[in-house]
Design an enzyme around this catalytic site. Sequence first.
Site, short mmCIF file in Angstrom:
data_model
loop_
_atom_site.label_atom_id
_atom_site.label_comp_id
_atom_site.label_asym_id
_atom_site.label_seq_id
_atom_site.Cartn_x
_atom_site.Cartn_y
_atom_site.Cartn_z
N HIS A 1 93.31 46.63 26.30
CA HIS A 1 91.90 46.82 26.66
C HIS A 1 91.68 48.24 27.19
O HIS A 1 90.71 48.91 26.84
CB HIS A 1 91.50 45.83 27.76
CG HIS A 1 91.23 44.43 27.27
ND1 HIS A 1 90.29 44.15 26.31
CD2 HIS A 1 91.76 43.23 27.62
CE1 HIS A 1 90.25 42.83 26.09
NE2 HIS A 1 91.14 42.24 26.86
N GLU B 1 88.67 42.46 22.49
CA GLU B 1 89.81 41.54 22.52
C GLU B 1 90.78 41.84 21.38
O GLU B 1 91.98 41.62 21.51
CB GLU B 1 89.29 40.09 22.44
CG GLU B 1 90.28 39.03 22.84
CD GLU B 1 90.71 39.08 24.31
OE1 GLU B 1 90.10 39.81 25.10
OE2 GLU B 1 91.69 38.39 24.64
N HIS C 1 98.62 43.21 27.36
CA HIS C 1 97.26 42.80 27.00
C HIS C 1 96.22 43.72 27.66
O HIS C 1 95.35 44.26 26.99
CB HIS C 1 97.05 41.34 27.42
CG HIS C 1 95.72 40.78 27.04
ND1 HIS C 1 95.53 40.02 25.91
CD2 HIS C 1 94.50 40.87 27.64
CE1 HIS C 1 94.26 39.67 25.83
NE2 HIS C 1 93.60 40.17 26.87
N GLU C 2 96.34 43.89 28.96
CA GLU C 2 95.34 44.70 29.67
C GLU C 2 95.45 46.18 29.28
O GLU C 2 94.44 46.87 29.21
CB GLU C 2 95.46 44.51 31.19
CG GLU C 2 95.28 43.07 31.69
CD GLU C 2 94.00 42.38 31.24
OE1 GLU C 2 92.99 43.07 31.02
OE2 GLU C 2 94.02 41.14 31.09
ZN ZN Z 1 91.49 40.13 26.99
#
Ligand code: ZN
Length: 517
Positions: free
Chosen positions: A284, A310, A280-281
Amino acid sequence: MAVPGGAGLEQAERETMSKSSYEMLIEQVREIRTLESIESLLGWDQQTYMPKCGAAHRANQSALIAASVHERFTSAELGALLEQAERVADRADPVVATNLRELRRDYDRAVKLPTRLVREIAEAGALAFEAWQAARARSDFAHFAPHLARLLELKREVADRIGWQQERYDALLDEYEPGECAAGIHELFAALRPQLVALTTAIQAAPRQPDRELPRRPAPVAQQAAFNRAMADALGFDFTAGRLDVSAHPFTTALCPQDVRITTRYDERNIADSLFSVIHEVGHALYEQGYEPRHVGTPMGTYVSFGLHESQSRLWENLVGRSRPFWQHFLPRLREVLPDWVGTDLDDWLLAINAVGPSLVRVAADEVTYGLHIILRFELERELVGGQLAVADVPEAWNERMRELLGIVPPDDAQGCLQDVHWSMGAFGYFPSYQLGNIYAAQLFAAARRALPELDAQIARGQLRPLLEWLRGSIHRHGKRYRARELLRVVTGEELSAQPFLDYLNGKYRRLYGLEA
Ligand code: ZN
């Protein structure tokens, strides 16, 4: 070309002789962004390596820089430069047009808020955050209620000063999702709601069910960390332009595209927690590492919206990271690092990391039910800002809607209306971004599939660069050139729609759980 000086020199001619007002404006904005990145670095350090006793001095440091940023950005000098640049700069150039449009938006929003109000929000937020932590620990909503009421009052003033047309909430939402309004979000979510409920119910009754204990076998932190690092590298995270550290809650801090820092946390009894937070990170971070270097510090070198940001993390975490092709490649790698996991079967693993079911806590929710948690929060905060819901009635309204949407009721407010930090920071209007991210991600991934017919096979071989390059060219390099809906139109040729997300969920989960199509 420079024109010889003279009393009758036109503004535009004078502009070409030395630095133009546009160039001076950009220079100042870059300096302000550099200051902001210093504040970001202090924030990163606070959550990773700062000793506990450093908190008070850190608060002083951060406040000083924040004040300086606000002062510089709202100065009359910057306002005059902006006005002059708007008069004379060449708006046929999309870079110039984008930068001027976005700086005008940010400037107008900033100067409409008096310093008194900004300070009051910061002070009320600090007190509310403390009260929220205590209230959550004791599951005592009444302790937090007056702080929530105060923040709502201040944020309503913010909305009124910024201005709105249909409802106050729109002005607050616009901070996170430029151009969106509550009515539009409501329409999008209304299309999701019945289908998410129906799919969740169908999965509950499915013949095939996951072994939820599978990811909970012991996995030493050192091995998890080694695997995460190798995986982040394979995903395209540039370790010469970033770091991976440990913090209580995973996050990404970007100082510039050449210095993007992500964090995770480790649980020896739950490998999935760290693993998916890293993907997830990284999602980003890949966005932040992907801006064009020449646009750094300007709107052309930053993200479109919170929802678009997101969408990048969700795309990598869910559409790639929880897919069969991804684990065809990575499960053998995981077995190499963790010999105890040698017997892990791909089908069992896929089902386990895609376990679906009603749960109380948003951050632990699966892809299918996650949207229901967001719909609940969006509805409540919209009613709170609009005045239809009283603060004192929040716990009851929360529990009632949990029953309606997820069929379960929290045993206490700590696991109910006190679970999220957002309202304690006055961040009303933030929650929709999470679900917009899921919706955008499905639409973008479907477009990537059309552009890259070999995508699944590439992912199954561990070749993730073609997808990253597509995202770089389609999204990252554009910075803020387009608003989210416009960008989707440009990239996918379609209007924003919840349908691709629903198609993705239905296709994937009906297959995984052995349900009729
Ligand atoms: Zn996030």
